[in-house]
Design a protein around this motif. Structure first.
Motif, PDB file in Angstrom:
ATOM      1  N   ARG A   1      78.054  34.834  78.699  1.00 26.43           N
ATOM      2  CA  ARG A   1      77.154  36.034  78.783  1.00 26.43           C
ATOM      3  C   ARG A   1      76.239  36.152  77.662  1.00 26.43           C
ATOM      4  O   ARG A   1      75.137  36.734  77.937  1.00 26.43           O
ATOM      5  N   ILE A   2      76.580  35.687  76.546  1.00 25.22           N
ATOM      6  CA  ILE A   2      75.428  35.656  75.336  1.00 25.22           C
ATOM      7  C   ILE A   2      74.124  35.003  75.688  1.00 25.22           C
ATOM      8  O   ILE A   2      73.065  35.232  75.511  1.00 25.22           O
ATOM      9  N   GLU A   3      74.506  33.616  76.218  1.00 25.18           N
ATOM     10  CA  GLU A   3      73.308  33.005  76.448  1.00 25.18           C
ATOM     11  C   GLU A   3      72.555  33.593  77.631  1.00 25.18           C
ATOM     12  O   GLU A   3      71.251  33.538  77.627  1.00 25.18           O
ATOM     13  N   LYS A   4      73.124  34.053  78.669  1.00 28.37           N
ATOM     14  CA  LYS A   4      72.506  34.845  79.885  1.00 28.37           C
ATOM     15  C   LYS A   4      71.467  36.011  79.245  1.00 28.37           C
ATOM     16  O   LYS A   4      70.395  36.097  79.588  1.00 28.37           O
ATOM     17  N   PHE A   5      72.123  36.750  78.407  1.00 26.82           N
ATOM     18  CA  PHE A   5      71.491  37.804  77.794  1.00 26.82           C
ATOM     19  C   PHE A   5      70.251  37.442  76.869  1.00 26.82           C
ATOM     20  O   PHE A   5      69.161  38.040  77.089  1.00 26.82           O
ATOM     21  N   LEU A   6      70.466  36.329  76.121  1.00 24.66           N
ATOM     22  CA  LEU A   6      69.329  35.904  75.368  1.00 24.66           C
ATOM     23  C   LEU A   6      68.130  35.586  76.205  1.00 24.66           C
ATOM     24  O   LEU A   6      66.949  35.580  75.667  1.00 24.66           O
ATOM     25  N   LYS A   7      68.471  34.863  77.272  1.00 22.64           N
ATOM     26  CA  LYS A   7      67.236  34.371  78.025  1.00 22.64           C
ATOM     27  C   LYS A   7      66.419  35.327  78.756  1.00 22.64           C
ATOM     28  O   LYS A   7      65.364  35.377  79.061  1.00 22.64           O
ATOM     29  N   LYS A   8      66.979  36.645  78.728  1.00 24.58           N
ATOM     30  CA  LYS A   8      66.584  37.923  79.369  1.00 24.58           C
ATOM     31  C   LYS A   8      65.632  38.596  78.182  1.00 24.58           C
ATOM     32  O   LYS A   8      64.705  39.494  78.469  1.00 24.58           O
ATOM     33  N   LEU A   9      65.711  38.137  77.091  1.00 25.13           N
ATOM     34  CA  LEU A   9      64.927  39.123  75.872  1.00 25.13           C
ATOM     35  C   LEU A   9      63.606  38.883  75.812  1.00 25.13           C
ATOM     36  O   LEU A   9      63.108  37.616  76.101  1.00 25.13           O
ATOM     37  N   SER A  10      62.732  39.525  75.268  1.00 24.16           N
ATOM     38  CA  SER A  10      61.362  38.988  75.036  1.00 24.16           C
ATOM     39  C   SER A  10      61.361  38.454  73.737  1.00 24.16           C
ATOM     40  O   SER A  10      62.437  38.349  73.091  1.00 24.16           O
ATOM     41  N   ASN A  11      60.193  37.699  73.467  1.00 25.49           N
ATOM     42  CA  ASN A  11      60.304  37.061  72.205  1.00 25.49           C
ATOM     43  C   ASN A  11      60.391  37.722  71.018  1.00 25.49           C
ATOM     44  O   ASN A  11      61.087  37.513  69.966  1.00 25.49           O
ATOM     45  N   LYS A  12      59.970  39.046  70.923  1.00 21.62           N
ATOM     46  CA  LYS A  12      59.952  39.906  69.804  1.00 21.62           C
ATOM     47  C   LYS A  12      61.569  40.146  69.650  1.00 21.62           C
ATOM     48  O   LYS A  12      62.141  40.213  68.657  1.00 21.62           O
TER      49      LYS A  12
ATOM     50  N   LEU B   1      64.074  38.490  70.861  1.00 25.16           N
ATOM     51  CA  LEU B   1      64.830  37.444  70.327  1.00 25.16           C
ATOM     52  C   LEU B   1      64.848  37.136  68.955  1.00 25.16           C
ATOM     53  O   LEU B   1      65.875  36.555  68.294  1.00 25.16           O
ATOM     54  N   ASP B   2      63.730  37.297  68.261  1.00 24.50           N
ATOM     55  CA  ASP B   2      63.403  37.037  66.726  1.00 24.50           C
ATOM     56  C   ASP B   2      64.078  37.878  66.079  1.00 24.50           C
ATOM     57  O   ASP B   2      64.856  37.600  65.088  1.00 24.50           O
ATOM     58  N   ILE B   3      64.184  39.370  66.620  1.00 23.23           N
ATOM     59  CA  ILE B   3      65.000  40.291  65.797  1.00 23.23           C
ATOM     60  C   ILE B   3      66.593  39.806  65.783  1.00 23.23           C
ATOM     61  O   ILE B   3      67.067  39.954  64.823  1.00 23.23           O
ATOM     62  N   VAL B   4      67.000  39.493  66.947  1.00 28.20           N
ATOM     63  CA  VAL B   4      68.512  38.949  67.091  1.00 28.20           C
ATOM     64  C   VAL B   4      68.928  37.644  66.284  1.00 28.20           C
ATOM     65  O   VAL B   4      69.696  37.964  65.421  1.00 28.20           O
ATOM     66  N   TYR B   5      67.741  36.970  66.284  1.00 27.78           N
ATOM     67  CA  TYR B   5      68.053  35.648  65.200  1.00 27.78           C
ATOM     68  C   TYR B   5      67.904  35.774  63.796  1.00 27.78           C
ATOM     69  O   TYR B   5      68.985  35.525  63.013  1.00 27.78           O
ATOM     70  N   LYS B   6      67.250  36.953  63.486  1.00 28.37           N
ATOM     71  CA  LYS B   6      67.040  37.409  62.112  1.00 28.37           C
ATOM     72  C   LYS B   6      68.472  38.072  61.714  1.00 28.37           C
ATOM     73  O   LYS B   6      68.927  37.641  60.603  1.00 28.37           O
ATOM     74  N   VAL B   7      68.930  38.886  62.692  1.00 27.33           N
ATOM     75  CA  VAL B   7      70.107  39.505  62.347  1.00 27.33           C
ATOM     76  C   VAL B   7      71.024  38.567  62.199  1.00 27.33           C
ATOM     77  O   VAL B   7      72.099  38.610  61.332  1.00 27.33           O
ATOM     78  N   ILE B   8      71.163  37.687  62.994  1.00 27.38           N
ATOM     79  CA  ILE B   8      72.544  36.561  63.135  1.00 27.38           C
ATOM     80  C   ILE B   8      72.325  35.781  61.543  1.00 27.38           C
ATOM     81  O   ILE B   8      73.411  35.467  61.032  1.00 27.38           O
ATOM     82  N   GLU B   9      71.416  35.468  61.305  1.00 28.54           N
ATOM     83  CA  GLU B   9      70.865  34.590  60.022  1.00 28.54           C
ATOM     84  C   GLU B   9      71.309  35.496  58.707  1.00 28.54           C
ATOM     85  O   GLU B   9      72.190  35.212  57.858  1.00 28.54           O
ATOM     86  N   GLN B  10      71.164  36.811  58.605  1.00 33.88           N
ATOM     87  CA  GLN B  10      71.410  37.724  57.472  1.00 33.88           C
ATOM     88  C   GLN B  10      72.936  38.066  57.764  1.00 33.88           C
ATOM     89  O   GLN B  10      73.773  38.193  56.614  1.00 33.88           O
ATOM     90  N   LEU B  11      73.638  38.064  58.804  1.00 38.54           N
ATOM     91  CA  LEU B  11      74.909  38.227  59.000  1.00 38.54           C
ATOM     92  C   LEU B  11      75.760  37.023  58.287  1.00 38.54           C
ATOM     93  O   LEU B  11      76.587  37.108  57.606  1.00 38.54           O
ATOM     94  N   LEU B  12      75.025  35.583  58.606  1.00 38.81           N
ATOM     95  CA  LEU B  12      75.675  34.633  58.160  1.00 38.81           C
ATOM     96  C   LEU B  12      75.713  34.183  56.491  1.00 38.81           C
ATOM     97  O   LEU B  12      76.607  33.967  55.813  1.00 38.81           O
ATOM     98  N   ALA B  13      74.418  35.062  56.095  1.00 38.32           N
ATOM     99  CA  ALA B  13      74.172  34.882  54.691  1.00 38.32           C
ATOM    100  C   ALA B  13      75.083  36.223  53.772  1.00 38.32           C
ATOM    101  O   ALA B  13      74.888  36.424  52.667  1.00 38.32           O
TER     102      ALA B  13
END
Length: 74
Positions: free
Chosen positions: A3-14, A16-28
């Motif tokens: 489900r996560i992969e399917k949802f990420l494919k539906k997102l706009s580039n903007k 998608l960038d927000i989601v990746y930044k959030v995940i990076e900050q959660l990891l840090a």
């Protein structure tokens, strides 16, 4: 494909960038800028909300596992 992969494919580039930044900050472990709440009834599952996107994850020590990424309206 989960489900996560399917949802990420539906997102706009903007979005998608927000989601990746959030995940990076959660990891840090830099989570002070997000709306994060612990889910009731669970010991280690949290919800991070950024705009209209909700990220549900579990965190044990240094291990971060994504459970779900979705829009708030879904």
């Amino acid at each position: 494909m989960d489900r996560i992969e399917k949802f990420l494919k539906k997102l706009s580039n903007k979005e998608l960038d927000i989601v990746y930044k959030v995940i990076e900050q959660l990891l840090a472990d830099q989570v002070s800028t997000f709306d994060i709440k612990k889910l009731k009834g669970f010991d280690d599952i949290y919800r991070a909300r950024v705009g209209k996107i909700r990220i549900i994850y579990s965190q044990n020590d240094s291990d971060l596992k994504l459970i779900e990424i979705s829009r708030r309206s879904e």
